[in-house]
Design an enzyme around this catalytic site. Structure first.
Site, PDB file in Angstrom:
ATOM      1  N   CYS A  15       0.803  -1.225   0.000  1.00 30.45           N
ATOM      2  CA  CYS A  15       0.000   0.000   0.000  1.00 30.45           C
ATOM      3  C   CYS A  15       0.832   1.270   0.000  1.00 30.45           C
ATOM      4  O   CYS A  15       0.301   2.364  -0.167  1.00 30.45           O
ATOM      5  CB  CYS A  15      -0.946  -0.006   1.196  1.00 30.45           C
ATOM      6  SG  CYS A  15      -2.338  -1.155   1.000  1.00 30.45           S
ATOM      7  N   LYS A  18       0.485   3.446  -3.185  1.00 34.12           N
ATOM      8  CA  LYS A  18      -0.699   4.253  -3.479  1.00 34.12           C
ATOM      9  C   LYS A  18      -0.294   5.668  -3.907  1.00 34.12           C
ATOM     10  O   LYS A  18       0.713   6.209  -3.433  1.00 34.12           O
ATOM     11  CB  LYS A  18      -1.600   4.355  -2.245  1.00 34.12           C
ATOM     12  CG  LYS A  18      -2.318   3.068  -1.892  1.00 34.12           C
ATOM     13  CD  LYS A  18      -3.182   3.246  -0.664  1.00 34.12           C
ATOM     14  CE  LYS A  18      -4.611   3.535  -1.029  1.00 34.12           C
ATOM     15  NZ  LYS A  18      -5.514   3.457   0.159  1.00 34.12           N
ATOM     16  N   GLY A 135     -10.735 -14.102 -13.316  1.00 30.74           N
ATOM     17  CA  GLY A 135      -9.963 -12.884 -13.217  1.00 30.74           C
ATOM     18  C   GLY A 135      -9.416 -12.443 -14.558  1.00 30.74           C
ATOM     19  O   GLY A 135      -9.863 -12.900 -15.616  1.00 30.74           O
ATOM     20  N   HIS A 136      -8.421 -11.571 -14.513  1.00 30.88           N
ATOM     21  CA  HIS A 136      -7.827 -11.052 -15.734  1.00 30.88           C
ATOM     22  C   HIS A 136      -6.338 -10.856 -15.507  1.00 30.88           C
ATOM     23  O   HIS A 136      -5.904 -10.451 -14.420  1.00 30.88           O
ATOM     24  CB  HIS A 136      -8.467  -9.720 -16.131  1.00 30.88           C
ATOM     25  CG  HIS A 136      -7.964  -9.170 -17.428  1.00 30.88           C
ATOM     26  ND1 HIS A 136      -8.233  -9.767 -18.647  1.00 30.88           N
ATOM     27  CD2 HIS A 136      -7.206  -8.077 -17.701  1.00 30.88           C
ATOM     28  CE1 HIS A 136      -7.648  -9.061 -19.605  1.00 30.88           C
ATOM     29  NE2 HIS A 136      -7.027  -8.036 -19.057  1.00 30.88           N
ATOM     30  N   ASP A 223     -10.704   0.787   7.295  1.00 30.32           N
ATOM     31  CA  ASP A 223      -9.478   0.026   7.533  1.00 30.32           C
ATOM     32  C   ASP A 223      -8.274   0.933   7.277  1.00 30.32           C
ATOM     33  O   ASP A 223      -8.370   1.957   6.617  1.00 30.32           O
ATOM     34  CB  ASP A 223      -9.421  -1.265   6.712  1.00 30.32           C
ATOM     35  CG  ASP A 223      -9.450  -1.018   5.211  1.00 30.32           C
ATOM     36  OD1 ASP A 223      -9.756   0.107   4.777  1.00 30.32           O
ATOM     37  OD2 ASP A 223      -9.174  -1.969   4.456  1.00 30.32           O
TER      38      ASP A 223
END
Length: 342
Positions: A15, A18, A135-136, A223
């Site tokens: 994260c 980001k 999914g992809h 969160d």
């Protein structure tokens, strides 16, 4: 060949990858607003997922999350990325139903690595009680993995991030410091015990903390991920109230404090500080503790706003879980900042 030690780690993983919150807010302002009465929560409120009403009894929660690796073990990375993506459903008050893989992977790399990533992710979806159904994937120079997740919730029972009540207490359900610990581990600056604590935290589903808390009156929740403890707490505030934080009550991975003392922090933490400059007021809080509160978290815990009279009993139940929880603050009448940290 040891599959556990051949992942390529980018400069910025998890994260911490980001985009800065200020940059995102400016971009989102240019997206057309969708006026649909059944869209209960959209992108305009910085919430953790979208909520769309299908019937009087069912609304779906839609979210997705993916990022680059922050650990070398592809199986562990898969579990962390999946736990992080699944977390947004719990942050909106729902349960997980369906998930789809999002995969970016260099086609020249060993497919055994990709298989381990997907195995880890699938196991976490299964643990969450959901179904992984496809999914992809695309060829990319850097590995990236995550999930698109669909959950369900009653249209009258979804949870927002900014509906705290004055007098509520704020509970944090995982220790902080994951960002600094995982970043510094690559350079041999972290004790193995601290690193293993970070890995365990990132792989733990927020399902268990949410299920415990859902038995009580939950006024708001979110969160903690890339914007750090203070960044996501800021999203819980409004012009009607301020959240006061007792910094000494916040739990963190022990080695994180030494890292902060030695300025072994992350670029993401400094971006969070810059964005929050006029929103957070520190009062006699040490510089290392400030860094811990700003540290970007990957698959972090939940922040829950509950009535003070419910907190003691809830904390007893949370105390039986693997991840330590703590009461970190209180919702107070509006003062001169969104957050005041003591």
């Amino acid at each position: 060949m040891d599959i556990k030690k051949i992942m390529k780690l980018p400069a910025c993983g998890g994260c911490m990858a980001k985009l800065p919150p200020g940059m995102l807010k400016e971009v989102v302002k240019k997206i057309p607003v969708f006026n649909d009465p059944d869209l209960l929560v959209g992108f305009d409120t910085s919430d953790d997922g979208a909520v769309y009403k299908l019937s009087d009894d069912i609304a779906i929660i839609q979210t997705l999350d993916f990022f680059t690796p922050m650990v070398e073990d592809p199986y562990v990375f898969g579990k962390i990325a999946a736990a992080n993506a699944l977390s947004d459903v719990y942050a909106m008050g729902g349960s997980v139903k369906v998930a789809l893989n999002i995969v970016c992977f260099p086609e020249e790399d060993d497919t055994a690595v990709l298989a381990e990533i997907l195995r880890g992710g699938a196991e976490k979806v299964q643990e969450a009680g959901g179904v992984l159904c496809g999914g992809h994937s695309i060829n990319d120079r850097e590995t990236k993995y995550g999930l698109s997740v669909t959950g369900v919730v009653h249209p009258d029972k979804y949870m927002r991030n900014n509906t705290c009540k004055i007098g509520d207490v704020i509970i944090l359900t995982k220790p902080l410091g994951v960002g600094m610990v995982t970043a510094a581990y690559k350079y041999g600056e972290v004790a193995e015990e601290d690193y293993q604590m970070a890995l365990k935290s990132m792989q733990t589903l927020n399902k268990y903390a949410f299920e415990a808390a859902s038995k009580f009156r939950l006024h708001a929740g979110t969160d903690v991920t890339g914007f750090g403890f203070l960044g996501h707490l800021n999203e819980m505030t409004t012009d009607e109230y301020t959240i006061a934080v007792e910094s000494g009550a916040v739990k963190y991975i022990p080695g994180a404090h030494r890292l902060a003392e030695e300025f072994l922090t992350t670029g993401g933490g400094q971006k969070n500080r810059k964005f929050l400059t006029d929103k957070v007021r520190f009062e006699n809080v040490s510089a290392p503790m400030q860094e811990i509160l700003l540290d970007p978290q990957t698959s972090g815990g939940m922040l829950l706003s509950v009535p003070k009279e419910d907190a003691a009993e809830l904390m007893k139940i949370l105390g039986d879980l693997e991840m330590p929880s703590c009461v970190v603050g209180e919702v107070q009448p509006r003062k001169d900042a969104n957050i005041i940290v003591y």
